[in-house]
Structures are given as C-alpha cells and as structure tokens.
Design a protein around this motif. Structure first.
Motif, mmCIF file in Angstrom:
data_model
loop_
_atom_site.group_PDB
_atom_site.id
_atom_site.type_symbol
_atom_site.label_atom_id
_atom_site.label_comp_id
_atom_site.label_asym_id
_atom_site.label_seq_id
_atom_site.Cartn_x
_atom_site.Cartn_y
_atom_site.Cartn_z
ATOM 1 N N GLY A 1 6.052 6.917 -5.907
ATOM 2 C CA GLY A 1 6.363 7.991 -6.886
ATOM 3 C C GLY A 1 6.468 7.412 -8.421
ATOM 4 N N ASP A 2 7.001 6.156 -8.512
ATOM 5 C CA ASP A 2 6.978 5.503 -9.925
ATOM 6 C C ASP A 2 5.838 4.918 -10.184
ATOM 7 O OD1 ASP A 2 6.770 3.201 -8.162
ATOM 8 O OD2 ASP A 2 8.835 2.416 -8.822
ATOM 9 N N SER A 3 4.699 5.033 -9.555
ATOM 10 C CA SER A 3 3.376 4.480 -9.891
ATOM 11 C C SER A 3 3.078 2.950 -9.397
ATOM 12 C CB SER A 3 2.917 4.450 -11.098
ATOM 13 O OG SER A 3 3.091 5.992 -11.788
ATOM 14 N N SER A 4 4.220 2.307 -8.721
ATOM 15 C CA SER A 4 4.094 1.045 -8.338
ATOM 16 C C SER A 4 3.028 1.074 -7.184
ATOM 17 C CB SER A 4 5.548 0.451 -8.102
ATOM 18 O OG SER A 4 6.095 1.156 -7.051
ATOM 19 N N CYS A 5 2.599 -0.154 -6.942
ATOM 20 C CA CYS A 5 1.406 -0.326 -5.786
ATOM 21 C C CYS A 5 1.747 -1.510 -4.904
ATOM 22 C CB CYS A 5 0.092 -0.296 -6.571
ATOM 23 S SG CYS A 5 -1.218 -0.498 -4.998
ATOM 24 N N TRP A 6 2.143 -1.190 -3.796
ATOM 25 C CA TRP A 6 2.557 -2.250 -2.780
ATOM 26 C C TRP A 6 1.359 -2.419 -1.638
ATOM 27 C CZ3 TRP A 6 7.431 -4.742 -2.771
ATOM 28 C CH2 TRP A 6 8.221 -4.116 -3.728
ATOM 29 N N ILE A 7 1.197 -3.430 -1.231
ATOM 30 C CA ILE A 7 0.354 -3.541 0.059
ATOM 31 C C ILE A 7 1.252 -4.333 1.115
ATOM 32 C CG2 ILE A 7 -1.826 -3.498 -1.369
ATOM 33 C CD1 ILE A 7 -1.855 -6.917 -1.143
ATOM 34 N N ALA B 1 -0.820 11.535 2.100
ATOM 35 C CA ALA B 1 -0.241 11.607 0.867
ATOM 36 C C ALA B 1 0.899 12.780 0.667
ATOM 37 C CB ALA B 1 -1.397 12.410 -0.355
ATOM 38 N N VAL B 2 1.811 12.646 -0.030
ATOM 39 C CA VAL B 2 2.942 13.601 -0.137
ATOM 40 C C VAL B 2 3.213 13.964 -1.733
ATOM 41 C CG1 VAL B 2 5.424 14.263 0.576
ATOM 42 C CG2 VAL B 2 3.911 12.548 1.851
ATOM 43 N N ILE B 3 3.407 15.141 -2.102
ATOM 44 C CA ILE B 3 3.565 15.591 -3.385
ATOM 45 C C ILE B 3 4.884 16.189 -3.454
ATOM 46 C CG2 ILE B 3 0.962 15.327 -4.055
ATOM 47 C CD1 ILE B 3 0.976 18.395 -4.147
ATOM 48 N N ALA B 4 5.142 16.683 -4.744
ATOM 49 C CA ALA B 4 6.250 17.710 -4.935
ATOM 50 C C ALA B 4 5.988 19.031 -4.330
ATOM 51 C CB ALA B 4 6.347 18.005 -6.525
ATOM 52 N N PRO C 1 4.211 11.847 -6.759
ATOM 53 C CA PRO C 1 3.217 11.654 -5.648
ATOM 54 C C PRO C 1 3.268 10.529 -4.947
ATOM 55 C CG PRO C 1 2.090 11.808 -7.293
ATOM 56 C CD PRO C 1 3.339 11.963 -7.896
ATOM 57 N N CYS C 2 3.019 10.519 -3.553
ATOM 58 C CA CYS C 2 3.406 9.141 -2.711
ATOM 59 C C CYS C 2 2.052 8.968 -1.992
ATOM 60 C CB CYS C 2 4.234 8.892 -2.029
ATOM 61 S SG CYS C 2 6.061 9.120 -3.159
ATOM 62 N N LEU C 3 1.141 7.833 -1.787
ATOM 63 C CA LEU C 3 0.201 7.882 -1.075
ATOM 64 C C LEU C 3 0.241 6.670 -0.176
ATOM 65 C CD1 LEU C 3 -3.189 8.216 -0.530
ATOM 66 C CD2 LEU C 3 -3.546 6.677 -2.307
ATOM 67 N N THR C 4 -0.034 6.698 1.263
ATOM 68 C CA THR C 4 -0.246 5.579 1.994
ATOM 69 C C THR C 4 -1.540 5.490 2.853
ATOM 70 O OG1 THR C 4 2.534 5.895 2.348
ATOM 71 C CG2 THR C 4 0.942 4.379 4.104
ATOM 72 N N ILE C 5 -2.298 4.205 2.824
ATOM 73 C CA ILE C 5 -3.312 4.067 3.368
ATOM 74 C C ILE C 5 -3.238 2.944 4.462
ATOM 75 C CG2 ILE C 5 -5.739 3.391 3.438
ATOM 76 C CD1 ILE C 5 -5.889 4.663 0.530
#
Length: 387
Positions: free
Chosen positions: A85-91, A143-146, A153-157
C-alpha cells in the motif's frame, strides 16, 4: 534535455504518450515500436534515441503487459511479486525477500489489475475489494483495495516455474522416496499439509510423476497451478462471479462435476471449505489414489482441520459420522515445511489410523529418524509399508 530522465519527468512523458495513444486509432503490433519512438520524440524532442529507448520499452510494457512489473516477470528466478500500500515493491527470489528500488503508485497498480481482470469479466471496486485472477502464463494474481486495504491497494503475483521441481528438491532419503512411490502406485489417498509457501502444490506436482501416465486424472483448483504429467489430465478451475454477480463456479461445484467425468484419480488443489465433504464422499466411493493439500502444521492437525471444515459446511452431520468418513477416506498425511533461507522439506509422513472414537495417526517416516517399521493397517499402504 538531459539524457538522464528523472523518475517524475519520465512518468509525465509516459502519461502524455498513453493519453495520445488512447485518443488515436489502433496501431498494428508490428508498428507499435516505431509509433512509440515517434510519439516520445514529439513529447521530448531533445532526448536522444539511446535515452528514449528504455522509455519506449516501458511504454510497450504499459500497453501490452503489466507495465513496470513486466521487466520483473522476465526474470525467471523471481517466484513472487508483492506491491504494498505504500507503493513499495518486493520480490521473492531463491526463497529470499528483496525490496526493489522502484515504486508502483496506486493509479499504476489499479491500471495493471484492470488490464488483467477486465477481459475475464471480473471486477475490483469498493463493493468487491478483493479479486483473484490467472495470468496467461499461469501465474496467480491477487489484489486488495480499500476499504479492506487500509494503507492503499496491494498486489501479489505468485509464479510457478515452467520446469517441474523433482521430489528430491524436498530432501527426502531413499526410503522416503520409495515409500511414497509405492503408496501412490497402490492407490493411497493422501493429504499434503503445510504452511503458506511451504511447497504443498509443488510437492503434489512432483508426486504426480509416480502416477500411471494413462490414468484419467481430474484436477480441481481455485486458480490453476497444478501441472501434472500424464496423457489424460483434465484441469478444472473455479470461477468468481462476474461484474453482475453471476456465473460463479465453486470448488464444491467442480468436485461434484468431476465425479461425473469417470476419473481414476481426483486431485483438489486445496480444500478450505464445504467442498471437503464432497471430497471425502468421492474418496469413500472408489476414487482411490486421489489427493489434496491443506494448510496445517502437522499430520494430526491436518485431520482436525478437515474435521472442522466438514462440520462447518455439513449442516447436521454428527461428529462421529464426520470422523468415520475422514478415517475411512484418507490413508496418508505428508507434512512439508519451509525453513530459513527458503528450503522446503518433507518432515513427516503419517498413516491415518482406522476409524475409531477419535482421529489418530501412526508415523511412518520422520525426518532425522527415517522409515518407521510396523504393519500397515490400511489396505492401500500394506504394500508400501516395510514388512
């Protein structure tokens, strides 16, 4: 203009070019690159061709793929992509989490998700703030949003390797491999238990190598992940409701459908609800050699979780009847864990005790101890147990 574009300046150019493309006639895919170069040259006339090339590639990814995530997806060693949600991207790469020096803002993330789910007839909005979808390469998107995702919003692939992972990757000894092979060949019904990311589905794929290639196998999943070998595999996938709330097909629906498809084995990717009852009935009516996965940290815990799921979804079925169904249907529990550093290991194989007042297991293999001798009480395991 300086050839080294700042992130803000590059993003502004991308947005202007995307807006112009949206307003112009469709461009053939073969001419897309040259068209992009021309548009970028118009928006940033002082930018050299060499400096514009990465921007053009990003724009092509925007239009034909998943935007800034497309470059990450090209790395075959990346197994999971997470945007917070803070726009950070992790792998996740080789079992280790890494934070990338890039950010994906909320607008960009929502555009990526919409690009995936719109052709599938799915929706993501405040009334339906969670969505699951499958990418063309088989990767799973969530994906999950408010209002569910409070901080944005959060995204997981989650990706699944094109190359099958062998059973040896779970560090079993020869006795473990031999026992599992014989159990599968003898038609034992099994449950693979473990925590999130422990490798349950990966292990199920690996064990598929021991199934007769001519066996008619029906796989059932919420999101298709299994890639079993064999010449007679039918893959069924659940379907979420469309934007109008219609058209849902549940895992439970698919289990019932599979029973009408003359399966030799039924493989359910994961049981987590009322479908466990239909699965137990299928196993108790002659569909030997079937399997599923389950979130649990031990063999006995797995049986208790199945019991709870059956009771929650079974209406007025008595506890004794549920326990009898479980003990009669399931032969073997395999427990897999994920250790520090991302290593995945089989740690326990247990036989389910015959029906009785309580659910119980008999350990047949324990990591560090090896195969445990003793007569098997279940017909499907008698040939697999050590005499």
């Amino acid at each position: 203009m300086n050839d080294l574009l700042g992130a803000t300046e590059a993003l502004a150019i991308r947005r202007r070019v995307r807006a112009r493309i949206a307003e112009s006639p469709a461009v053939p895919r073969s001419a897309l690159r040259s068209h992009m170069m021309a548009l970028v040259a118009e928006e940033a006339p002082l930018l050299s061709s060499a400096a514009a090339a990465p921007l053009v590639e990003t724009l092509i990814d925007d239009l034909t793929g998943l935007g800034p995530l497309e470059a990450i997806l090209r790395d075959t060693e990346v197994t999971e992509i997470m945007v917070n949600g803070d726009s950070s991207c992790w792998i996740e790469r080789a079992g280790q989490l890494e934070c990338l020096p890039m950010r994906v803002d909320a607008d960009e993330l929502l555009r990526i998700v919409e690009r995936v789910i719109t052709p599938l007839g799915l929706r993501l909005d405040r009334s339906s703030p969670m969505v699951d979808a499958r990418l063309p390469d088989g990767a799973r998107l969530h994906a999950v949003i408010a209002p569910v995702a409070i901080d944005g919003p959060c995204l997981t692939i989650r990706r699944f390797g094109a190359t099958p992972v062998p059973l040896e990757a779970f560090d079993p000894d020869e006795a473990c491999i031999s026992f599992l092979q014989r159990a599968i060949e003898c038609g034992a019904n099994m449950v693979i238990a473990g925590g999130t990311g422990a490798g349950k589905t990966t292990l199920l794929n690996a064990l598929g190598a021991f199934i007769d290639t001519n066996a008619r196998i029906v796989t059932i999943e919420e999101t298709a992940e299994l890639r079993l070998p064999g010449r007679h595999v039918l893959r069924l996938e659940a379907r979420s409701p469309n934007a109008e709330g219609a058209g849902a097909v549940t895992v439970r629906d698919l289990v019932r459908t599979a029973l009408r498809m003359r399966p030799d084995r039924i493989i359910v990717g994961e049981v987590r609800g009322a479908e466990v009852l239909d699965m137990l009935q299928a196993l108790n009516t002659g569909h030997s050699g079937s399997a599923t996965t389950l979130h649990a940290n031990g063999a006995l815990e797995a049986l208790h979780r199945i019991e709870s799921l059956a009771l929650l979804g079974g209406g007025e079925i008595p506890l004794a009847a549920v326990r009898a169904h479980i003990a009669a249907a399931i032969d073997l529990i395999i427990v897999v864990t994920r250790g520090i550093g991302g290593s995945r290991r089989i740690v326990q194989i247990a036989e389910v005790s015959p029906p009785g007042a309580r659910l119980a297991v008999i350990d047949r293999w324990i990591r560090g101890r090896g195969l445990i001798e003793g007569p098997a009480s279940r017909p499907a395991l008698r040939d697999a147990a050590v005499k």
